[in-house]
Design a protein around this motif. Structure first.
Motif, short mmCIF file in Angstrom:
data_model
loop_
_atom_site.label_atom_id
_atom_site.label_comp_id
_atom_site.label_asym_id
_atom_site.label_seq_id
_atom_site.Cartn_x
_atom_site.Cartn_y
_atom_site.Cartn_z
N ALA A 75 9.33 -29.94 -11.33
CA ALA A 75 8.40 -30.35 -10.11
C ALA A 75 7.70 -31.69 -10.81
CB ALA A 75 7.53 -29.28 -10.09
N PHE A 76 7.49 -31.44 -12.29
CA PHE A 76 6.74 -32.76 -12.83
C PHE A 76 7.60 -33.86 -12.70
CE2 PHE A 76 5.62 -35.27 -16.49
CZ PHE A 76 4.04 -35.22 -16.34
N LYS A 77 8.84 -33.58 -12.83
CA LYS A 77 10.02 -34.74 -12.87
C LYS A 77 9.95 -35.28 -11.22
CE LYS A 77 14.73 -35.81 -13.50
NZ LYS A 77 16.17 -35.17 -13.80
N GLU A 78 10.08 -34.47 -10.26
CA GLU A 78 10.36 -34.72 -9.13
C GLU A 78 8.91 -35.38 -8.42
OE1 GLU A 78 13.23 -34.94 -7.89
OE2 GLU A 78 14.56 -33.68 -8.89
N LEU A 79 8.01 -35.24 -9.07
CA LEU A 79 6.71 -35.39 -8.47
C LEU A 79 6.24 -36.84 -8.94
CD1 LEU A 79 4.69 -32.31 -8.07
CD2 LEU A 79 5.47 -33.93 -6.14
N ASP A 80 7.25 -37.54 -10.05
CA ASP A 80 7.00 -38.55 -10.80
C ASP A 80 5.93 -38.49 -11.81
OD1 ASP A 80 8.91 -40.02 -9.48
OD2 ASP A 80 7.75 -40.58 -7.92
N GLY A 81 5.63 -37.31 -12.29
CA GLY A 81 4.44 -37.07 -13.37
C GLY A 81 4.95 -38.00 -14.58
N PRO A 82 3.97 -38.33 -15.35
CA PRO A 82 2.57 -38.41 -15.16
C PRO A 82 1.95 -39.21 -14.24
CG PRO A 82 2.82 -39.68 -17.12
CD PRO A 82 4.20 -38.92 -16.67
N SER A 83 2.82 -40.12 -13.43
CA SER A 83 2.17 -41.18 -12.66
C SER A 83 2.33 -40.56 -11.06
CB SER A 83 2.67 -42.38 -12.60
OG SER A 83 3.05 -42.72 -14.08
N PHE A 84 1.49 -39.41 -10.82
CA PHE A 84 1.81 -38.81 -9.52
C PHE A 84 1.29 -39.76 -8.41
CE2 PHE A 84 0.88 -35.70 -12.71
CZ PHE A 84 2.07 -34.83 -12.47
N HIS A 85 1.63 -39.58 -7.24
CA HIS A 85 1.47 -40.61 -6.23
C HIS A 85 0.06 -39.94 -5.59
CE1 HIS A 85 5.76 -42.20 -5.90
NE2 HIS A 85 5.87 -41.11 -6.28
N SER A 86 -0.33 -38.79 -5.76
CA SER A 86 -1.55 -38.39 -5.13
C SER A 86 -2.24 -37.39 -6.06
CB SER A 86 -1.70 -37.84 -3.85
OG SER A 86 -0.52 -36.61 -3.79
N ALA A 87 -3.65 -37.06 -5.68
CA ALA A 87 -4.25 -36.07 -6.36
C ALA A 87 -3.78 -34.77 -6.10
CB ALA A 87 -5.65 -36.08 -6.05
N ARG A 88 -3.18 -34.40 -4.66
CA ARG A 88 -2.64 -33.37 -4.33
C ARG A 88 -1.27 -32.96 -5.34
NH1 ARG A 88 -2.35 -28.26 -1.43
NH2 ARG A 88 -0.18 -28.00 -1.37
N GLU A 89 -0.61 -34.13 -5.54
CA GLU A 89 0.62 -33.84 -6.31
C GLU A 89 0.38 -33.63 -7.78
OE1 GLU A 89 3.62 -36.67 -5.41
OE2 GLU A 89 3.46 -36.36 -3.27
N ALA A 90 -0.58 -34.02 -8.31
CA ALA A 90 -0.94 -33.78 -9.59
C ALA A 90 -1.49 -32.28 -9.70
CB ALA A 90 -2.27 -34.71 -9.77
N GLN A 91 -2.42 -31.90 -8.71
CA GLN A 91 -2.88 -30.58 -8.81
C GLN A 91 -1.69 -29.45 -8.56
OE1 GLN A 91 -5.66 -30.98 -5.42
NE2 GLN A 91 -7.27 -30.87 -6.41
N LEU A 92 -0.86 -29.93 -7.53
CA LEU A 92 0.45 -29.07 -7.56
C LEU A 92 1.30 -28.96 -8.72
CD1 LEU A 92 2.06 -27.72 -5.12
CD2 LEU A 92 3.34 -29.64 -4.89
N ALA A 93 1.50 -30.07 -9.60
CA ALA A 93 2.36 -30.01 -10.79
C ALA A 93 1.44 -29.22 -11.81
CB ALA A 93 2.44 -31.30 -11.32
N GLU A 94 0.18 -29.18 -11.79
CA GLU A 94 -0.58 -28.38 -12.87
C GLU A 94 -0.58 -26.98 -12.58
OE1 GLU A 94 -4.23 -30.11 -14.13
OE2 GLU A 94 -3.43 -31.63 -15.11
N CYS A 95 -0.69 -26.84 -11.30
CA CYS A 95 -0.73 -25.16 -10.85
C CYS A 95 0.56 -24.58 -11.41
CB CYS A 95 -1.33 -25.00 -9.74
SG CYS A 95 -0.22 -25.08 -8.02
N PHE A 96 1.62 -25.32 -11.04
CA PHE A 96 2.72 -24.61 -11.33
C PHE A 96 2.95 -24.51 -12.94
CE2 PHE A 96 5.43 -26.72 -7.44
CZ PHE A 96 5.81 -25.57 -6.99
N LEU A 97 2.60 -25.45 -13.78
CA LEU A 97 2.73 -25.36 -15.12
C LEU A 97 1.93 -24.33 -15.59
CD1 LEU A 97 3.69 -26.55 -17.56
CD2 LEU A 97 1.83 -28.19 -17.73
N PHE A 98 0.59 -24.31 -15.21
CA PHE A 98 -0.34 -23.21 -15.79
C PHE A 98 -0.18 -21.68 -15.47
CE2 PHE A 98 -2.56 -27.10 -16.86
CZ PHE A 98 -2.66 -27.16 -18.31
N ARG A 99 0.24 -21.65 -13.89
CA ARG A 99 0.25 -20.15 -13.52
C ARG A 99 1.81 -19.68 -14.15
NH1 ARG A 99 -1.32 -21.43 -7.13
NH2 ARG A 99 -3.28 -21.79 -7.78
N HIS A 100 2.88 -20.49 -13.97
CA HIS A 100 4.10 -19.91 -14.09
C HIS A 100 4.36 -19.51 -15.95
CE1 HIS A 100 6.72 -19.89 -10.92
NE2 HIS A 100 6.29 -20.95 -10.47
#
Length: 362
Positions: free
Chosen positions: A322-347
């Motif tokens: 998800a981090f890769k597909e959402l172009d992290g760490p240069s995310f396109h929006s705050a929502r996508e950054a939040q999404l990537a982080e919740c995936f990371l920390f929750r999983h």
């Protein structure tokens, strides 16, 4: 008529009329106008969603007042993912071959067309339901409601030969199955301290053994698996906090695999750690009880526990890809950054809480 739609907002009354007239109860229907609007732009990655509001030329009491049109994504990067997954072919295959036999509430489909990762589906508008929010998460009761639905799906196709007869239905084909090493190295640079030594060490081991973990799935019981079971792909009854009813949507990643992949995806990705704290074990027990109630009698709880731990390890690939597909760490929006982080920390926390590393030692 059955062609790829590039712009869902350019739908004409003639096109919509032609689709609805393919249904016997609508064969004399006349569509005079149709209004279109884009919805769900913040949550869809493999598709775009538009709401159609038609007017009819005569009384049409059974005709839908609004419809949902789902078409392929036009977002760079995700078009390749959709094509690799054959996303529309899978989803239409699910609604055609499996949905009619399921007891679960699903949207009615009025028509569709697929060319692998491209296509369209015209379906019932269920916007009266609340869509789940991946970042906000869902409650413990909503997780249980979802697991109740999925236990019926899993049990209905448990070790079913019919699954292997569907040419459109692949085996263990997850959107998060990828080469993880390079992206994980990038993530570690930014998140190692926040994840902690135990989490980093566990993910290191998973990345180094990932293909072996995937290969192990071939030796385990297979069934029909959603493959992207998370809050954004759930519709919740109102009020959303009640957790009394759920509709599982977005079957573009349906596959045949280990049922616990769906559990790991849902529990690990969509239930906040604080919400799960103190009663995580009852989720697996509840799902296992439902599975047994639906007739799966040769699957002991301890085996299910081992499989959930294995699935939690496999799903540690979710935040990496998800981090890769959402172009992290240069995310396109705050929502996508939040999404990537919740995936990371929750999983990651779910894998630690369930002592998933035990599955690496077996």
């Amino acid at each position: 008529m059955d062609r790829i739609i590039d712009d869902p907002l350019a739908i004409t009354p003639t096109w919509l009329e032609g689709q609805l007239r393919c249904i016997s109860s609508f064969k004399d229907l006349k569509v005079t106008t149709v209004e279109t609007e884009t919805i769900g732009a913040a949550t869809g990655f493999l598709s775009r969603i538009a709401r159609l509001t038609p007017t009819y030329g005569a009384k049409a009491p059974q005709a839908p007042s609004t419809l949902i049109l789902k078409v392929q994504t036009n977002r760079e990067g995700f078009t390749d993912v959709a094509e690799r997954l054959q996303a529309f072919e899978r989803e239409l295959g699910f609604y055609k071959d499996f949905a009619p036999d399921l007891q679960a509430r699903l949207p009615r489909v009025f028509g569709g067309y697929a060319e692998g990762g491209k296509g369209w589906i015209l379906m019932e508008d269920l916007s009266a339901w609340s869509q789940g929010d991946q970042v906000f998460g869902i409650s413990h009761d909503q997780v249980k409601s979802t697991l109740k639905i999925m236990a019926a799906v899993h049990a209905g196709y448990w070790q079913c030969d019919q699954l292997g007869m569907k040419s459109w239905l692949p085996c263990h084909d997850f959107w998060f199955h990828d080469d993880l090493g390079v992206t994980w190295a990038t993530i570690k640079k930014s998140y190692a301290l926040r994840l902690g030594e135990a989490a980093v060490a566990l993910i290191d081991r998973v990345v180094n053994n990932y293909e072996n973990l995937i290969e192990e799935l071939d030796r385990l019981p297979q069934t029909l698996v959603h493959g992207d079971l998370r809050a954004d792909n759930l519709l919740l009854s109102s009020p959303a906090s009640s957790g009394s009813d759920v509709i599982v949507i977005d079957w573009q990643t349906v596959t045949r695999s280990l049922a616990c992949i769906d559990l790991a995806f849902l529990i690990g990705g969509s239930e906040p750690t604080a919400e799960r704290h103190g009663h995580a074990q009852d989720l697996l027990r509840f799902w296992h009880q439902q599975l047994v109630a639906h007739g799966v009698c040769d699957y002991p709880y301890q085996q299910a526990l081992h499989h959930l731990r294995l699935a939690l390890l496999i799903c540690l690939a979710v935040p990496i890809v998800a981090f890769k597909e959402l172009d992290g760490p240069s995310f396109h929006s705050a929502r996508e950054a939040q999404l990537a982080e919740c995936f990371l920390f929750r999983h990651t926390q779910a894998a630690l809480d369930w002592s998933a590393e035990i599955a690496l030692q077996d």
